[in-house]
Structures are given as C-alpha cells and as structure tokens.
Design a protein around this motif. Structure first.
Motif, PDB file in Angstrom:
ATOM      1  N   LYS A   1      -9.738   3.026  -0.650  1.00  0.00           N
ATOM      2  CA  LYS A   1     -10.034   3.429   0.791  1.00  0.00           C
ATOM      3  C   LYS A   1      -8.858   4.677   1.291  1.00  0.00           C
ATOM      4  O   LYS A   1      -9.465   5.626   2.013  1.00  0.00           O
ATOM      5  CB  LYS A   1     -10.282   2.351   1.801  1.00  0.00           C
ATOM      6  CG  LYS A   1     -11.520   1.581   1.496  1.00  0.00           C
ATOM      7  CD  LYS A   1     -11.612   0.446   2.559  1.00  0.00           C
ATOM      8  CE  LYS A   1     -12.844  -0.305   2.306  1.00  0.00           C
ATOM      9  NZ  LYS A   1     -13.273  -1.126   3.347  1.00  0.00           N
TER      10      LYS A   1
ATOM     11  N   GLU B   1      -3.603 -15.368   9.227  1.00  0.00           N
ATOM     12  CA  GLU B   1      -3.312 -14.928   8.033  1.00  0.00           C
ATOM     13  C   GLU B   1      -1.714 -14.485   7.924  1.00  0.00           C
ATOM     14  O   GLU B   1      -1.223 -14.657   6.864  1.00  0.00           O
ATOM     15  CB  GLU B   1      -4.280 -13.824   7.439  1.00  0.00           C
ATOM     16  CG  GLU B   1      -4.016 -13.421   6.236  1.00  0.00           C
ATOM     17  CD  GLU B   1      -4.338 -14.344   5.140  1.00  0.00           C
ATOM     18  OE1 GLU B   1      -3.896 -14.196   3.984  1.00  0.00           O
ATOM     19  OE2 GLU B   1      -5.090 -15.451   5.484  1.00  0.00           O
TER      20      GLU B   1
ATOM     21  N   THR C   1      -7.258  -8.090   5.043  1.00  0.00           N
ATOM     22  CA  THR C   1      -7.875  -9.171   4.050  1.00  0.00           C
ATOM     23  C   THR C   1      -8.612  -9.119   2.695  1.00  0.00           C
ATOM     24  O   THR C   1      -8.781  -9.724   2.203  1.00  0.00           O
ATOM     25  CB  THR C   1      -8.588 -10.305   4.908  1.00  0.00           C
ATOM     26  OG1 THR C   1      -9.703  -9.358   5.499  1.00  0.00           O
ATOM     27  CG2 THR C   1      -7.837 -10.552   6.294  1.00  0.00           C
ATOM     28  N   GLU C   2      -8.801  -7.712   2.556  1.00  0.00           N
ATOM     29  CA  GLU C   2      -9.601  -7.164   1.572  1.00  0.00           C
ATOM     30  C   GLU C   2      -8.787  -7.316   0.541  1.00  0.00           C
ATOM     31  O   GLU C   2      -7.725  -7.279   0.425  1.00  0.00           O
ATOM     32  CB  GLU C   2     -10.185  -5.840   1.569  1.00  0.00           C
ATOM     33  CG  GLU C   2     -11.506  -5.708   2.737  1.00  0.00           C
ATOM     34  CD  GLU C   2     -12.152  -4.448   2.724  1.00  0.00           C
ATOM     35  OE1 GLU C   2     -13.421  -4.580   2.809  1.00  0.00           O
ATOM     36  OE2 GLU C   2     -11.601  -3.284   2.901  1.00  0.00           O
ATOM     37  N   ASN C   3      -9.264  -7.265  -0.825  1.00  0.00           N
ATOM     38  CA  ASN C   3      -8.485  -6.823  -1.977  1.00  0.00           C
ATOM     39  C   ASN C   3      -7.478  -5.662  -1.783  1.00  0.00           C
ATOM     40  O   ASN C   3      -8.093  -4.558  -1.410  1.00  0.00           O
ATOM     41  CB  ASN C   3      -9.393  -6.993  -3.422  1.00  0.00           C
ATOM     42  CG  ASN C   3      -8.572  -6.756  -4.609  1.00  0.00           C
ATOM     43  OD1 ASN C   3      -8.422  -5.579  -5.131  1.00  0.00           O
ATOM     44  ND2 ASN C   3      -8.385  -7.704  -5.300  1.00  0.00           N
ATOM     45  N   GLU C   4      -6.620  -5.754  -2.361  1.00  0.00           N
ATOM     46  CA  GLU C   4      -5.454  -4.763  -2.190  1.00  0.00           C
ATOM     47  C   GLU C   4      -5.801  -3.279  -2.987  1.00  0.00           C
ATOM     48  O   GLU C   4      -5.555  -2.394  -2.316  1.00  0.00           O
ATOM     49  CB  GLU C   4      -3.915  -5.018  -2.775  1.00  0.00           C
ATOM     50  CG  GLU C   4      -3.721  -5.307  -4.178  1.00  0.00           C
ATOM     51  CD  GLU C   4      -2.300  -5.838  -4.259  1.00  0.00           C
ATOM     52  OE1 GLU C   4      -1.840  -4.978  -5.394  1.00  0.00           O
ATOM     53  OE2 GLU C   4      -1.591  -6.555  -3.880  1.00  0.00           O
TER      54      GLU C   4
ATOM     55  N   LEU D   1      -7.274  -0.401   8.721  1.00  0.00           N
ATOM     56  CA  LEU D   1      -8.042  -0.944   7.334  1.00  0.00           C
ATOM     57  C   LEU D   1      -7.811  -2.524   7.625  1.00  0.00           C
ATOM     58  O   LEU D   1      -6.967  -2.954   7.922  1.00  0.00           O
ATOM     59  CB  LEU D   1      -7.225  -0.408   6.318  1.00  0.00           C
ATOM     60  CG  LEU D   1      -7.433   1.014   5.822  1.00  0.00           C
ATOM     61  CD1 LEU D   1      -6.230   1.537   4.895  1.00  0.00           C
ATOM     62  CD2 LEU D   1      -8.723   1.380   5.439  1.00  0.00           C
ATOM     63  N   ASP D   2      -8.898  -3.163   6.988  1.00  0.00           N
ATOM     64  CA  ASP D   2      -8.805  -4.652   6.958  1.00  0.00           C
ATOM     65  C   ASP D   2      -7.845  -5.030   5.835  1.00  0.00           C
ATOM     66  O   ASP D   2      -8.322  -5.079   4.718  1.00  0.00           O
ATOM     67  CB  ASP D   2     -10.454  -4.974   6.501  1.00  0.00           C
ATOM     68  CG  ASP D   2     -10.423  -6.581   6.494  1.00  0.00           C
ATOM     69  OD1 ASP D   2      -9.562  -7.354   6.695  1.00  0.00           O
ATOM     70  OD2 ASP D   2     -11.651  -7.116   6.481  1.00  0.00           O
TER      71      ASP D   2
ATOM     72  N   GLN E   1       0.949  -1.121   0.092  1.00  0.00           N
ATOM     73  CA  GLN E   1      -0.107  -0.062   0.102  1.00  0.00           C
ATOM     74  C   GLN E   1       0.813   1.362   0.060  1.00  0.00           C
ATOM     75  O   GLN E   1       0.563   2.431  -0.664  1.00  0.00           O
ATOM     76  CB  GLN E   1      -0.873  -0.184   0.958  1.00  0.00           C
ATOM     77  CG  GLN E   1      -2.054  -1.253   1.382  1.00  0.00           C
ATOM     78  CD  GLN E   1      -2.975  -1.155   0.055  1.00  0.00           C
ATOM     79  OE1 GLN E   1      -3.093   0.017  -0.492  1.00  0.00           O
ATOM     80  NE2 GLN E   1      -3.242  -2.169  -0.422  1.00  0.00           N
TER      81      GLN E   1
ATOM     82  N   ILE F   1      -9.148  -2.554  -3.602  1.00  0.00           N
ATOM     83  CA  ILE F   1     -10.182  -2.000  -2.589  1.00  0.00           C
ATOM     84  C   ILE F   1      -9.406  -1.073  -1.478  1.00  0.00           C
ATOM     85  O   ILE F   1      -9.977  -0.081  -1.046  1.00  0.00           O
ATOM     86  CB  ILE F   1     -11.134  -3.097  -1.825  1.00  0.00           C
ATOM     87  CG1 ILE F   1     -11.809  -3.770  -3.216  1.00  0.00           C
ATOM     88  CG2 ILE F   1     -12.078  -2.557  -0.944  1.00  0.00           C
ATOM     89  CD1 ILE F   1     -12.644  -4.894  -2.937  1.00  0.00           C
ATOM     90  N   ILE F   2      -8.494  -1.795  -0.487  1.00  0.00           N
ATOM     91  CA  ILE F   2      -7.756  -1.136   0.402  1.00  0.00           C
ATOM     92  C   ILE F   2      -7.111   0.175  -0.073  1.00  0.00           C
ATOM     93  O   ILE F   2      -7.431   1.315   0.409  1.00  0.00           O
ATOM     94  CB  ILE F   2      -6.601  -2.089   0.938  1.00  0.00           C
ATOM     95  CG1 ILE F   2      -7.357  -3.270   1.684  1.00  0.00           C
ATOM     96  CG2 ILE F   2      -5.895  -1.147   2.143  1.00  0.00           C
ATOM     97  CD1 ILE F   2      -6.276  -4.161   2.016  1.00  0.00           C
TER      98      ILE F   2
END
Length: 204
Positions: free
Chosen positions: A193, A141, A184-187, A181-182, A19, A189-190
């Motif tokens: 955000k 994870e 585990t979501e698609n990178e 931020l979560d 990210q 989507i992260i």
C-alpha cells in the motif's frame, strides 16, 4: 529543497520502523538516493540524547525537560542530516519527527499545544514532511507487542490511549499530508500500500 521527506509515525509497537526499513531497502533496490534516519538518535549527539530520554532514572524527569531534549535532538538532526540530504536530492525517510512530539508531549503529557508547536517550528526552521504514514494499531495490540519496556513504553494504558488518539487527531488536522494505515494487517500488505501510494503521488 530538491529531495523528498517521508516520515513514519505511530504508537509503540505499531510497526513503523519495519515499514521505514523496508521502504529504504526498496528505494535502494530501484536505484534511488535514499537515507533512513530516526528521532531521537539520528546523529552522534542524538544517540546520547536518546539514551537519556529512554533510560530509567531515579530522579524526577519533568515533562518540559523531556520536551526540550527531544527538540534539541531534532535541531541537531535537521542541520546535520535532514536538510543537507534533502539539498543533495535524497529521499529522506525518518522514523518519527514533529508529529511524535505533538502526540507524546501535548496529547499524552499535557504540555500546551502552542508551546510544542512553537518549539517544533523553531527546531526544524519550519520544515515539514512531504508525506507522513501513520501506522495505526489498537492500544491493546501495542501493549501486547512491547518487550523490555523503556521509560516511555512503561507508561500506563491511559498514556498510550491518549497517544493513539493524539496521532489520529493530528492526522485529521493535516489530511493532505497524512496517510493512515492499519498496522494489524500483514506487513507485506502494508508495504504494498505504501509503494502504491508513493507511486500514485509520483513521489517515487
């Protein structure tokens, strides 16, 4: 300081480095002055320190020695990279900063919080990030994502659980600075955000 200081935090394998890199590339694309750095290892001297703290050794590596090496890296980083670039008006993105030291050395290693906070403040001359993104993932994870583990990554599951809990406690303490931020979501989507948050806060 004229620039903006953004940091990314999280347990091992959370995706913070991805990210941070994506944000740097996006900011370059829209014409911002930006630099991506990291801790440990954001300077030439820091790279040597990074090699020391992450390598496997056949000698005892005391927790206090580890803490002092991280703080030495940070102090060199502050004066060679972070402060000069902020003064030049750059957006400085750092992959890890003071919160990692609190999480790893206090919550996971057990060093007194007052000692860690004092050394963080000393090393940074009181500088804190404008905004910190905590990419959070479950420990199960994290361990699943790790390959070729370094000295820190090879710690047992209890260490990693304390680490995650520590990051979440720090974020709770400083709600105005932290965004969780979560991971585990698609990178993508992260990342969307992250951009929306920075735009809403008028940081970019």
């Amino acid at each position: 300081m004229k620039g903006v200081f953004i940091t990314f935090e999280g347990i091992e394998g959370a995706g913070k480095s991805t990210q941070a890199r994506k944000l740097k590339e996006y900011l370059e694309y829209i014409g911002k002055k930006v630099i991506l750095t990291r801790e440990p290892g954001g300077t030439k001297i820091g790279l040597k320190i990074r090699e020391i703290v992450l390598s496997h050794w056949d000698e005892i590596f005391p927790n206090i020695a580890e803490l002092l090496l991280y703080e030495a890296d940070r102090n060199i980083h502050i004066y060679n990279v972070i402060k000069p670039k902020l003064e030049e008006g750059y957006i400085v993105i750092s992959d890890r900063f003071i919160d990692s030291t609190v999480a790893y050395q206090h919550f996971a290693r057990g060093i007194d919080r007052n000692i860690v906070d004092y050394l963080n403040n000393l090393a940074t001359d009181g500088l804190k990030p404008d905004i910190t993104f905590l990419i959070d993932i479950p420990v199960s994870e994290s361990l699943k994502r790790l390959k070729d583990k370094d000295r820190i990554e090879q710690e047992d599951i209890t260490f990693h659980q304390k680490l995650r809990e520590g990051f979440l406690k720090i974020a709770e303490e400083e709600k105005d600075r932290f965004i969780i931020l979560d991971g585990t979501e698609n990178e993508n989507i992260i990342f969307d955000k992250i951009i929306n948050i920075l735009s809403a806060k008028k940081i970019i």
